[in-house]
Design a protein around this motif. Structure first.
Motif, short mmCIF file in Angstrom:
data_model
loop_
_atom_site.label_atom_id
_atom_site.label_comp_id
_atom_site.label_asym_id
_atom_site.label_seq_id
_atom_site.Cartn_x
_atom_site.Cartn_y
_atom_site.Cartn_z
N LYS A 29 0.84 -1.20 0.00
CA LYS A 29 0.00 0.00 0.00
C LYS A 29 0.88 1.26 0.00
O LYS A 29 0.70 2.15 -0.83
N GLU A 30 1.82 1.31 0.91
CA GLU A 30 2.64 2.52 1.03
C GLU A 30 3.46 2.76 -0.23
O GLU A 30 3.56 3.90 -0.70
N LEU A 31 4.05 1.69 -0.78
CA LEU A 31 4.91 1.90 -1.95
C LEU A 31 4.09 2.31 -3.16
O LEU A 31 4.48 3.21 -3.92
N GLU A 33 1.20 3.75 -3.20
CA GLU A 33 0.69 5.12 -3.01
C GLU A 33 1.77 6.15 -3.30
O GLU A 33 1.50 7.20 -3.89
N ASN A 34 2.98 5.84 -2.92
CA ASN A 34 4.08 6.76 -3.26
C ASN A 34 4.22 6.90 -4.77
O ASN A 34 4.45 8.00 -5.28
N SER A 35 4.10 5.77 -5.47
CA SER A 35 4.23 5.83 -6.93
C SER A 35 3.13 6.70 -7.52
O SER A 35 3.36 7.48 -8.44
N SER A 79 7.71 15.27 0.94
CA SER A 79 7.64 16.42 0.03
C SER A 79 6.20 16.90 -0.07
O SER A 79 5.89 17.78 -0.84
N LYS A 80 5.30 16.30 0.75
CA LYS A 80 3.87 16.48 0.48
C LYS A 80 3.16 17.52 1.34
O LYS A 80 2.19 18.11 0.90
N ILE A 81 3.59 17.70 2.57
CA ILE A 81 3.00 18.79 3.36
C ILE A 81 4.12 19.54 4.09
O ILE A 81 5.19 18.99 4.35
N MET A 93 -1.87 10.75 -1.35
CA MET A 93 -2.19 9.60 -0.51
C MET A 93 -1.34 9.61 0.75
O MET A 93 -1.79 9.37 1.84
N GLY A 94 -0.05 9.89 0.57
CA GLY A 94 0.85 9.90 1.72
C GLY A 94 0.98 11.31 2.25
O GLY A 94 0.61 12.27 1.58
N PHE A 95 1.45 11.45 3.45
CA PHE A 95 1.73 12.79 3.95
C PHE A 95 2.52 12.75 5.25
O PHE A 95 3.06 13.74 5.70
N GLU A 98 6.37 8.80 6.95
CA GLU A 98 6.74 7.72 7.86
C GLU A 98 7.00 6.40 7.17
O GLU A 98 7.66 5.53 7.72
N ALA A 99 6.42 6.24 5.97
CA ALA A 99 6.38 4.92 5.38
C ALA A 99 7.78 4.39 5.07
O ALA A 99 8.17 3.32 5.55
N LEU A 100 8.54 5.14 4.29
CA LEU A 100 9.85 4.61 3.89
C LEU A 100 10.75 4.45 5.11
O LEU A 100 11.50 3.47 5.21
MG MG Z 1 4.11 7.58 1.34
#
Ligand code: MG
Ligand code: ADP
Length: 601
Positions: A29-31, A33-35, A79-81, A93-95, A98-100
């Motif tokens: 999911k995390e990867l 969403e990053n893509s 880079s998102k918020i 999707m991400g913000f 934390e995921a990576l």
């Molecule tokens: Mg992410």
């Protein structure tokens, strides 16, 4: 230009913390969403051993600079918020950033990435949060992340992973949540070198077809469109026609490009279907919400599938009205199927007039005037009966006695009692405790359930060969599930083999299935098992037996011959627990002599 920066602690703390990576599916999911956040239009997911050995996501998105890719693995690097305020205008999707960081803390990670403006890409390897190497490399624009040996340094976590089949199912479910809402992105899913899904770019409808209809157009013809635009929300999507409701319904909500669970909105949809659905069957639906991001809070749950809306009651009404209108516009009328437990309640005629108006004919009853079912002077060989039956006792004592002395129910041997079949649904017969009423379908389902369980535990099944083998088409996650339970299915009498990548061939069926549709029975069963989330062998065996029993039991409305009715009762009363189904539903109820007497005052 490098674009990643660290979030200030204050912001980081405002973001609900949580366990980001619990299993390979959360990693997927995390990867992915990053893509998507990186603007990719082509995403490949490649897993080995259900992600346990490796999980790789390759995209053609923006790529990262040499510095950014290192930053990306720092906690709260995003880079998102940039401020908490941005949280309320989220379109990515991400913000959390934390995921990576979470992934590289518990796995060995290799990333190749290149931006369009860079001549060469960069290859970074990290394990357990330590950067091991970084060097330039030749690679296409985009990002290619490979996560190897997830939880290699957290043995407890690794041990908690389920079987490969279960983890693969989780991966596919996560994958569905994403691909259904991004039809303009091409996706591929490869498991152990086998392509399980290849999804071309298309419309939402085509995507749904590609995922659940095996590319077959007839799948979406079972749906009607829903669309409504209001000031606070736009809703569009598809809802299944009532007659296509089934046990295996696919029910999805999405909001602003994100899958969500929403039990309250689910209720709105079910309300729209009120009165149209046969019993336990469910409609499929795919509903996409578009709403001003300021009106939702996605930050309430770490896995972000539960989303809070402002004004949920209003949206409930809007959704209900939209679905109702669509169902009405297409002039959808309910169609009922009488075959399964609980689907409909047989109408009970109220008085003489309604008898006639409802077209009921009064059954013709044959009786023997000399026959006294309540006489207690035959067969006095029943041990301990006198102590149990003492008219001075109160009802609860009697009831207790029944639970403990099941074998002493009848004055006569069952073979001498001819039960009366009422409404094609109940068998009525005299017993020592009063007038006994037996629910015929439940009785039979219970008998069959016990029989199937016995077959599975003794690993002996009898199968009836089909003249023409049937082909059972399945979605990838169903394939995985079926392969898990295939052996147990053989014990209950299915003769089945994998036929192709997404189908099994059925060449033999349990004799009890006779001419019923074995494909429906198997679909129902898979759904049952998935619904109950049965992972342990014992659990899914129960579900197999239960589902098959429901499908093979005599339906309501079926007229039984005296012999059939007697045989059924004999089989039922041989079981040690015949009063209730294993789900606790009543099979047998008794109207005591006292209770009957009381009605004649
Ligand atoms: Mg992410
Ligand atoms: P978040 O997605 O919450 O920002 P992540 O830890 O998932 O946090 O990712 C950190 C950052 O790494 C992202 O903000 C993004 O800038 C960058 N990144 C991650 N994956 C990709 C990718 N596939 N393509 C481009 N940039 C990426």
């Amino acid at each position: 230009m490098d674009i990643i920066h660290l979030l200030p602690d204050s912001v980081a703390n405002q973001i609900a913390a949580g366990e980001v990576i619990q299993r390979p599916a959360s990693c997927l999911k995390e990867l992915v969403e990053n893509s998507l956040d990186a603007g990719a239009t082509n995403i490949q997911v490649i897993v080995r051993d259900a992600g346990r050995t490796s999980l790789q996501v390759i995209d053609n998105g923006s790529g990262m600079s040499e510095t950014d890719v290192r930053m990306a693995f720092e906690r709260h690097a995003t880079s998102k918020i940039a401020s908490a305020q941005d949280l309320f205008a989220l379109r990515t999707m991400g913000f959390r950033g934390e995921a990576l960081a979470s992934i590289c803390a518990v796995a060995q990670v290799e990333v190749q990435t290149r931006r369009a403006e860079d001549e060469v890409g960069t290859l970074l390897t990290i394990a357990g949060s330590h950067i091991e190497s970084q060097e330039p490399c030749q690679c296409p624009v985009g990002t290619n992340i490979k996560v190897k040996n997830l939880f290699f340094n957290v043995p407890v976590r690794r041990k908690f992973l389920k079987t490969d089949q279960t983890e693969l199912r989780n991966l596919l479910n996560e994958f569905y949540h994403i691909v259904l809402v991004y039809p303009k992105v091409q996706f591929t899913f490869v498991s152990n070198d086998e392509i399980l899904m290849e999804l071309p770019i298309g419309t939402e409808k085509q995507r749904i077809e590609a995922v659940f209809g095996k590319g077959n157009k007839t799948y979406t013809s079972q749906f009607v469109d829903v669309r409504t635009d209001t000031e606070i929300i736009s809703i569009h999507g598809f809802v299944g026609k009532p007659e296509t409701a089934n046990k295996n319904a696919q029910q999805y909500f999405f909001v602003n490009g994100r899958y969500m669970r929403h039990p309250y909105f689910h209720k709105a949809i079910m309300t729209a279907y009120a009165g149209m659905l046969p019993g336990e069957l469910n409609p499929s639906y795919y509903i996409y919400f578009d709403v001003n991001p300021e009106l939702i809070d996605v930050n309430i749950h770490p896995t972000k599938t539960e989303i809070k809306f402002q004004d949920e009651q209003m949206i409930f009404q809007i959704l209900l009205a939209a679905v109702r209108e669509s169902l009405g516009k297409f002039n959808i009328t309910p169609s009922l199927d009488f075959n399964r437990e609980g689907e409909i309640e047989m109408p009970v005629p109220q008085g003489k007039e309604s008898h006639q108006t409802a077209g009921f004919t009064t059954p013709h009853v044959v009786f023997d005037p000399n026959y006294n079912p309540f006489s207690r002077n035959t067969k006095q060989n029943v041990k301990g009966w006198e102590q149990i039956y003492n008219p001075a006792d109160n009802n609860s004592n009697i009831r207790q006695a029944v639970e403990h002395e099941d074998s002493v129910l009848f004055d006569y041997s069952l073979a001498e009692i001819i039960p009366y079949q009422y409404q094609g649904k109940y068998l009525i017969l005299p017993s020592r405790l009063g007038l006994m009423i037996v629910n015929q379908h439940r009785a039979h389902a219970h008998v069959l359930y016990n029989q199937y369980i016995a077959q599975i535990t003794t690993e002996k099944g009898v199968s009836q060969q089909l003249l023409f083998p049937e082909v059972l088409d399945l979605t990838p996650d169903e394939m995985v599930l079926l392969s898990t339970i295939a052996e147990d299915l053989r014990f209950v009498g299915f003769d089945l083999e994998q036929f192709s990548q997404n189908a099994y061939s059925i060449s033999g069926i349990p004799a009890t299935l006779e001419n019923k549709n074995c494909l429906t029975a198997l679909h129902n069963m898979l759904h049952f098992i998935r619904e109950t989330g049965s992972n342990a062998k014992d659990e899914w065996r129960k579900q197999i037996a239960l589902s098959l029993a429901q499908d093979t039991a005599i339906p309501y409305g079926k007229k039984l011959t005296d012999e059939e009715a007697q045989k059924l009762l004999q089989q039922l009363f041989e079981l040690s627990n015949y009063r209730r189904t294993i789900n606790g539903k009543t099979i047998v109820t008794i109207l005591s002599d006292d209770e009957i007497q009381r009605r004649f005052t």
